[in-house]
Write a protein that holds these residues in place. Sequence first.
Motif, PDB file in Angstrom:
ATOM      1  N   SER A  74       6.151 -11.750   8.963  1.00  0.00           N
ATOM      2  CA  SER A  74       7.169 -10.724   8.954  1.00  0.00           C
ATOM      3  C   SER A  74       7.610 -10.390  10.361  1.00  0.00           C
ATOM      4  O   SER A  74       6.850 -10.462  11.305  1.00  0.00           O
ATOM      5  N   PRO A  75       8.862  -9.966  10.535  1.00  0.00           N
ATOM      6  CA  PRO A  75       9.319  -9.626  11.864  1.00  0.00           C
ATOM      7  C   PRO A  75       8.859  -8.273  12.329  1.00  0.00           C
ATOM      8  O   PRO A  75       8.917  -7.954  13.498  1.00  0.00           O
ATOM      9  N   GLY A  76       8.393  -7.424  11.410  1.00  0.00           N
ATOM     10  CA  GLY A  76       8.039  -6.085  11.831  1.00  0.00           C
ATOM     11  C   GLY A  76       6.687  -5.636  11.370  1.00  0.00           C
ATOM     12  O   GLY A  76       6.451  -4.469  11.115  1.00  0.00           O
ATOM     13  N   ALA A  77       5.786  -6.557  11.194  1.00  0.00           N
ATOM     14  CA  ALA A  77       4.476  -6.218  10.677  1.00  0.00           C
ATOM     15  C   ALA A  77       3.660  -5.477  11.704  1.00  0.00           C
ATOM     16  O   ALA A  77       3.590  -5.842  12.854  1.00  0.00           O
ATOM     17  N   ALA A  78       3.018  -4.416  11.268  1.00  0.00           N
ATOM     18  CA  ALA A  78       2.158  -3.658  12.170  1.00  0.00           C
ATOM     19  C   ALA A  78       0.803  -4.324  12.256  1.00  0.00           C
ATOM     20  O   ALA A  78       0.251  -4.782  11.284  1.00  0.00           O
ATOM     21  N   SER A  79       0.252  -4.388  13.460  1.00  0.00           N
ATOM     22  CA  SER A  79      -1.035  -5.045  13.648  1.00  0.00           C
ATOM     23  C   SER A  79      -2.176  -4.044  13.712  1.00  0.00           C
ATOM     24  O   SER A  79      -3.309  -4.425  13.930  1.00  0.00           O
ATOM     25  N   ALA A  80      -1.883  -2.753  13.555  1.00  0.00           N
ATOM     26  CA  ALA A  80      -2.930  -1.750  13.599  1.00  0.00           C
ATOM     27  C   ALA A  80      -3.805  -1.852  12.362  1.00  0.00           C
ATOM     28  O   ALA A  80      -3.436  -2.449  11.357  1.00  0.00           O
ATOM     29  N   GLY A  81      -4.988  -1.252  12.440  1.00  0.00           N
ATOM     30  CA  GLY A  81      -5.917  -1.314  11.328  1.00  0.00           C
ATOM     31  C   GLY A  81      -5.559  -0.311  10.247  1.00  0.00           C
ATOM     32  O   GLY A  81      -4.529   0.350  10.287  1.00  0.00           O
ATOM     33  N   PRO A  82      -6.445  -0.199   9.252  1.00  0.00           N
ATOM     34  CA  PRO A  82      -6.212   0.741   8.161  1.00  0.00           C
ATOM     35  C   PRO A  82      -6.078   2.173   8.669  1.00  0.00           C
ATOM     36  O   PRO A  82      -6.716   2.551   9.654  1.00  0.00           O
ATOM     37  N   ASP A  83      -5.270   2.951   7.997  1.00  0.00           N
ATOM     38  CA  ASP A  83      -5.083   4.348   8.373  1.00  0.00           C
ATOM     39  C   ASP A  83      -6.404   5.097   8.199  1.00  0.00           C
ATOM     40  O   ASP A  83      -6.983   5.094   7.098  1.00  0.00           O
ATOM     41  N   PRO A  84      -6.925   5.734   9.250  1.00  0.00           N
ATOM     42  CA  PRO A  84      -8.211   6.432   9.120  1.00  0.00           C
ATOM     43  C   PRO A  84      -8.200   7.514   8.042  1.00  0.00           C
ATOM     44  O   PRO A  84      -9.217   7.720   7.365  1.00  0.00           O
ATOM     45  N   GLY A  85      -7.073   8.193   7.888  1.00  0.00           N
ATOM     46  CA  GLY A  85      -6.998   9.219   6.855  1.00  0.00           C
ATOM     47  C   GLY A  85      -7.124   8.638   5.460  1.00  0.00           C
ATOM     48  O   GLY A  85      -7.817   9.194   4.592  1.00  0.00           O
ATOM     49  N   LEU A  86      -6.461   7.515   5.217  1.00  0.00           N
ATOM     50  CA  LEU A  86      -6.576   6.837   3.923  1.00  0.00           C
ATOM     51  C   LEU A  86      -8.001   6.347   3.710  1.00  0.00           C
ATOM     52  O   LEU A  86      -8.554   6.489   2.612  1.00  0.00           O
ATOM     53  N   TRP A  87      -8.619   5.791   4.743  1.00  0.00           N
ATOM     54  CA  TRP A  87      -9.975   5.264   4.621  1.00  0.00           C
ATOM     55  C   TRP A  87     -10.966   6.379   4.288  1.00  0.00           C
ATOM     56  O   TRP A  87     -11.847   6.213   3.457  1.00  0.00           O
ATOM     57  N   ARG A  88     -10.789   7.534   4.957  1.00  0.00           N
ATOM     58  CA  ARG A  88     -11.685   8.671   4.665  1.00  0.00           C
ATOM     59  C   ARG A  88     -11.442   9.209   3.259  1.00  0.00           C
ATOM     60  O   ARG A  88     -12.392   9.628   2.580  1.00  0.00           O
ATOM     61  N   ALA A  89     -10.173   9.226   2.827  1.00  0.00           N
ATOM     62  CA  ALA A  89      -9.885   9.689   1.470  1.00  0.00           C
ATOM     63  C   ALA A  89     -10.531   8.783   0.431  1.00  0.00           C
ATOM     64  O   ALA A  89     -11.071   9.255  -0.576  1.00  0.00           O
ATOM     65  N   LEU A  90     -10.503   7.473   0.673  1.00  0.00           N
ATOM     66  CA  LEU A  90     -11.188   6.554  -0.233  1.00  0.00           C
ATOM     67  C   LEU A  90     -12.695   6.796  -0.216  1.00  0.00           C
ATOM     68  O   LEU A  90     -13.356   6.756  -1.267  1.00  0.00           O
ATOM     69  N   GLY A  91     -13.243   7.054   0.973  1.00  0.00           N
ATOM     70  CA  GLY A  91     -14.667   7.352   1.061  1.00  0.00           C
ATOM     71  C   GLY A  91     -15.029   8.638   0.349  1.00  0.00           C
ATOM     72  O   GLY A  91     -16.035   8.696  -0.377  1.00  0.00           O
ATOM     73  N   ASP A  92     -14.216   9.676   0.531  1.00  0.00           N
ATOM     74  CA  ASP A  92     -14.488  10.958  -0.129  1.00  0.00           C
ATOM     75  C   ASP A  92     -14.413  10.837  -1.652  1.00  0.00           C
ATOM     76  O   ASP A  92     -15.133  11.535  -2.374  1.00  0.00           O
ATOM     77  N   ALA A  93     -13.534   9.954  -2.134  1.00  0.00           N
ATOM     78  CA  ALA A  93     -13.380   9.776  -3.575  1.00  0.00           C
ATOM     79  C   ALA A  93     -14.456   8.883  -4.176  1.00  0.00           C
ATOM     80  O   ALA A  93     -14.523   8.734  -5.403  1.00  0.00           O
ATOM     81  N   GLY A  94     -15.304   8.298  -3.332  1.00  0.00           N
ATOM     82  CA  GLY A  94     -16.377   7.455  -3.827  1.00  0.00           C
ATOM     83  C   GLY A  94     -15.986   6.016  -4.083  1.00  0.00           C
ATOM     84  O   GLY A  94     -16.730   5.289  -4.760  1.00  0.00           O
ATOM     85  N   PHE A  95     -14.854   5.583  -3.531  1.00  0.00           N
ATOM     86  CA  PHE A  95     -14.405   4.201  -3.749  1.00  0.00           C
ATOM     87  C   PHE A  95     -15.407   3.202  -3.182  1.00  0.00           C
ATOM     88  O   PHE A  95     -15.752   2.213  -3.828  1.00  0.00           O
ATOM     89  N   PHE A  96     -15.863   3.433  -1.963  1.00  0.00           N
ATOM     90  CA  PHE A  96     -16.783   2.490  -1.326  1.00  0.00           C
ATOM     91  C   PHE A  96     -18.210   2.639  -1.838  1.00  0.00           C
ATOM     92  O   PHE A  96     -18.952   1.661  -1.923  1.00  0.00           O
ATOM     93  N   ALA A  97     -18.604   3.859  -2.171  1.00  0.00           N
ATOM     94  CA  ALA A  97     -19.980   4.122  -2.604  1.00  0.00           C
ATOM     95  C   ALA A  97     -20.141   4.080  -4.116  1.00  0.00           C
ATOM     96  O   ALA A  97     -21.170   4.510  -4.644  1.00  0.00           O
ATOM     97  N   LEU A  98     -19.161   3.537  -4.811  1.00  0.00           N
ATOM     98  CA  LEU A  98     -19.147   3.589  -6.273  1.00  0.00           C
ATOM     99  C   LEU A  98     -20.433   3.058  -6.898  1.00  0.00           C
ATOM    100  O   LEU A  98     -20.963   3.636  -7.853  1.00  0.00           O
ATOM    101  N   ARG A  99     -20.982   1.977  -6.365  1.00  0.00           N
ATOM    102  CA  ARG A  99     -22.129   1.316  -6.999  1.00  0.00           C
ATOM    103  C   ARG A  99     -23.463   1.693  -6.363  1.00  0.00           C
ATOM    104  O   ARG A  99     -24.497   1.158  -6.750  1.00  0.00           O
TER     105      ARG A  99
END
Length: 414
Positions: A74-99
């Motif tokens: 893509s001509p305008g793709a961002a190379s930054a990593g995942p949004d920290p706020g989104l990552w923390r929201a997934l962690g708070d919701a138990g997405f990563f710790a589900l199992r």
Amino acid sequence: MDFRLADDQRALQDAMFALIAAHFPRDRLRALVDGPARPADAVGRDGTDGTGGAGGAGDTGGSGVPGSPGGHGSPGAASAGPDPGLWRALGDAGFFALRLPEKSGGTGLGLPDAVLLFEAAGRALLPGPLVATHLAAGLVPGAAEGTRTVTALSGPGPAEHLASADAVLLLDGPVARVLHTEPGQAPHALHARPFRSVDPTTPLHHVDELPPPRRTAPPGRASSVPPLPGTVSVGPAPAVLASAGPVDLPAEAARLSREAVLLTAAQQLGGARATLDLAVAHARRRVQFGRPIGAFQAVQHLCARMLVRADLARASLYAASLTETPAEIAGAKLLADRAAIRNARDCLQVHGGLGFTWETDIHLHLKRAWVRAEQWQSTEESEELLANELLMNGAEENAPDVWRGVLGSENTPP
């Protein structure tokens, strides 16, 4: 076997959809895709516009194949990593710790439930090393909570989101290892080179060689040599020889790799379902010759084939999440890869010229499907595994049967 979801499973997936809608709506995706242009060092050292993995997985249909010099980044793709706020929201919701067990801060659910969440993530094109961070929960501090980003490698090759990773999970042998790094230092630690990804939301690096593994010391010959800097073993660490690399954990890496294949297939299924919904919605809305284009048989057949692919992949995936056998997982990955790539291509066909514009999301699903098809277990690797399984476990033929098939019954030896 009944593959209908239970009420609790539907509620779990609905909660995931609500979380994505709140923290990663479509305008966030488009902002990520249409962001500032990638820096020059994101292009491979040889000057080619590279992409992820070896090309040719699934039905790629020519140009834009992942890993080919002709792949179009893509001509305008961002190379930054995942949004920290989104990552923390997934962690708070138990997405990563589900199992994880409840006593360890998780919910104690199983792989079939994780598959449902990753299917929802794939439908929304959720970016980031979701599979690796999920696998690292309970093994890497901060992964379960979403405060650290973890990527993973099962061997030399492309690595996603390496520059933004806080740790790298290494699954290149029977030993699961973790390489801890400072943010942005993982490419340097692994001597990785960046190259441009066909998927504008998945930055890639190529790793030529992983740190060598350590050997386990024989009983009674323990060594006091400390672990290599930056590398730790997962689980209880046996004694190691002075000249060795990371310590062994029997079958741990193999199990994590199988789960990674399955969860990647779940994301592919989500993409296949998303493009099916996009195609059906457009066929109902778009009017030609005084009728919705969905009234024409050719369009109906395209959508019907998309549905069949997605449902076959879904049944195979859900079954594999219960059995967890390598052959079932390989079959699920094959079907999910095919459904994701072919459904995205047929969705483009249903949309006509509109589908090929940058403003639609169809090309994003196709590009993500190309990258995922080469992650963890490629089409060729899955086919080879299934072929070996059939050869090793197929019905045995006795000698007279073989002779009868080759020479005919009249030439069968006594």
